[in-house]
Design a protein around this motif. Structure first.
Motif, PDB file in Angstrom:
ATOM      1  N   ILE A 186       0.835  -1.205   0.000  1.00  0.00           N
ATOM      2  CA  ILE A 186       0.000   0.000   0.000  1.00  0.00           C
ATOM      3  C   ILE A 186       0.864   1.246   0.000  1.00  0.00           C
ATOM      4  CG2 ILE A 186      -0.264  -0.046   2.528  1.00  0.00           C
ATOM      5  CD1 ILE A 186      -3.132   1.061   2.096  1.00  0.00           C
ATOM      6  N   LEU A 187       0.476   2.187  -0.795  1.00  0.00           N
ATOM      7  CA  LEU A 187       1.126   3.487  -0.829  1.00  0.00           C
ATOM      8  C   LEU A 187       0.243   4.442  -0.035  1.00  0.00           C
ATOM      9  CD1 LEU A 187       3.493   4.991  -2.049  1.00  0.00           C
ATOM     10  CD2 LEU A 187       2.157   5.322  -4.111  1.00  0.00           C
ATOM     11  N   ASP A 188       0.743   4.821   1.111  1.00  0.00           N
ATOM     12  CA  ASP A 188      -0.043   5.635   2.042  1.00  0.00           C
ATOM     13  C   ASP A 188       0.515   7.056   2.000  1.00  0.00           C
ATOM     14  OD1 ASP A 188      -2.080   5.498   4.239  1.00  0.00           O
ATOM     15  OD2 ASP A 188      -0.399   6.011   5.512  1.00  0.00           O
ATOM     16  N   SER A 189       1.306   7.465   2.991  1.00  0.00           N
ATOM     17  CA  SER A 189       1.928   8.799   2.911  1.00  0.00           C
ATOM     18  C   SER A 189       2.956   8.822   1.778  1.00  0.00           C
ATOM     19  CB  SER A 189       2.608   9.148   4.236  1.00  0.00           C
ATOM     20  OG  SER A 189       3.777   8.370   4.405  1.00  0.00           O
ATOM     21  N   GLY A 190       3.541   7.663   1.477  1.00  0.00           N
ATOM     22  CA  GLY A 190       4.562   7.560   0.435  1.00  0.00           C
ATOM     23  C   GLY A 190       5.967   7.704   0.992  1.00  0.00           C
ATOM     24  N   ARG A 191       6.079   7.936   2.287  1.00  0.00           N
ATOM     25  CA  ARG A 191       7.405   8.221   2.866  1.00  0.00           C
ATOM     26  C   ARG A 191       8.332   7.004   2.833  1.00  0.00           C
ATOM     27  NH1 ARG A 191       4.151  10.361   7.317  1.00  0.00           N
ATOM     28  NH2 ARG A 191       3.479  12.398   6.635  1.00  0.00           N
ATOM     29  N   THR A 192       7.803   5.836   3.138  1.00  0.00           N
ATOM     30  CA  THR A 192       8.638   4.636   3.157  1.00  0.00           C
ATOM     31  C   THR A 192       9.197   4.356   1.759  1.00  0.00           C
ATOM     32  OG1 THR A 192       7.199   3.750   4.867  1.00  0.00           O
ATOM     33  CG2 THR A 192       8.696   2.182   3.815  1.00  0.00           C
ATOM     34  N   LEU A 193       8.307   4.380   0.789  1.00  0.00           N
ATOM     35  CA  LEU A 193       8.709   4.077  -0.577  1.00  0.00           C
ATOM     36  C   LEU A 193       9.667   5.133  -1.126  1.00  0.00           C
ATOM     37  CD1 LEU A 193       8.177   1.828  -2.418  1.00  0.00           C
ATOM     38  CD2 LEU A 193       6.222   3.028  -3.352  1.00  0.00           C
ATOM     39  N   ASN A 194       9.445   6.368  -0.781  1.00  0.00           N
ATOM     40  CA  ASN A 194      10.309   7.448  -1.216  1.00  0.00           C
ATOM     41  C   ASN A 194      11.739   7.221  -0.735  1.00  0.00           C
ATOM     42  OD1 ASN A 194      10.346   9.958  -2.599  1.00  0.00           O
ATOM     43  ND2 ASN A 194      10.692  10.985  -0.635  1.00  0.00           N
ATOM     44  N   TYR A 195      11.853   6.784   0.495  1.00  0.00           N
ATOM     45  CA  TYR A 195      13.166   6.517   1.069  1.00  0.00           C
ATOM     46  C   TYR A 195      13.828   5.322   0.370  1.00  0.00           C
ATOM     47  CZ  TYR A 195      16.822   5.294   4.311  1.00  0.00           C
ATOM     48  OH  TYR A 195      18.037   4.983   4.838  1.00  0.00           O
TER      49      TYR A 195
END
Ligand code: IMP
Ligand code: MG
Length: 190
Positions: free
Chosen positions: A104-113
């Motif tokens: 799941i893409l939520d705030s996107g912060r994890t994936l951005n990192y």
């Protein structure tokens, strides 16, 4: 206190059949786009594991798989953006066409990192496939597009098909909204 996970679900968003059809569609798109490439599926533990194992079986071209574990600091229901690598990939990424597989893409912060980190290791290419997208929750400072996206979800807390709340509900075969009273007490206390 109930012993049955189903009782904690407010409503079902996507049934097993709907999930199967979505995963099949994504598998077909990926198989077509990565023909002749050196596909490496990278899944972020643990939420994406159920999706990953179904998705790889809908991909008809050769592919390798690898796993990463990260922990995002924050409460049980919200990530803060600070990410720590718990388990890194097992290989050098040179020559691979990476596809990051997310639940799941939520705030996107994890994936951005994670994207920034993996880009710096110079793979051939890097793209993102997410089963669920919660656009209303996106951190406005993060502006990336997913290349493959399954289903849009409302800005609520979602569980099942790999997604957890406090490590529970991952084994539900469908995706649903968790009853508010279950997570509310935790977000209020941080
Ligand atoms: P983000 O950094 O806010 O995009 O969130 C990243 C991770 O938080 C996801 O990969 C999930 O593991 C988890 N997450 C975000 N939203 C939900 C949700 O609604 N239910 C369960 N886990 C979630
Ligand atoms: Mg999680």
């Amino acid at each position: 206190m109930t012993a049955d996970l189903k009782n904690d679900v407010d409503r079902v968003l996507f049934s097993e059949d709907e999930l199967k059809n979505t995963v099949k569609r994504l598998g077909q798109e990926i198989s077509r786009d990565y023909e002749g490439k050196n596909l490496l599926l990278v899944s972020i533990l643990k939420g994406a594991v159920v999706f990953m194992t179904d998705l790889m079986r809908e991909i008809t071209i050769p592919c390798a798989i690898d796993f990463m574990a990260v922990s995002s600091y924050g409460s049980k229901a919200k990530s803060s953006g600070a990410v720590k690598i718990i388990k890194d990939l097992d290989r050098d990424l040179a020559g691979y066409d990476l596809l990051i597989v997310e639940d799941i893409l939520d705030s996107g912060r994890t994936l951005n990192y994670v994207l920034g980190l993996l880009r710096s290791r110079n793979p051939n290419s890097i793209k993102v496939c997410t089963l669920l997208d919660k656009p209303e929750a996106r951190d406005k400072s993060i502006t990336f597009a997913t290349d493959y996206s399954g289903l849009i979800v409302p800005n609520e807390f979602i569980v099942g098909y790999g997604l957890d709340y406090d490590e529970k509900y991952r084994n539900l075969p469908y995706i649903g909204v968790l009853k508010r009273e279950i997570w509310e007490k935790d977000t209020n206390s941080v």
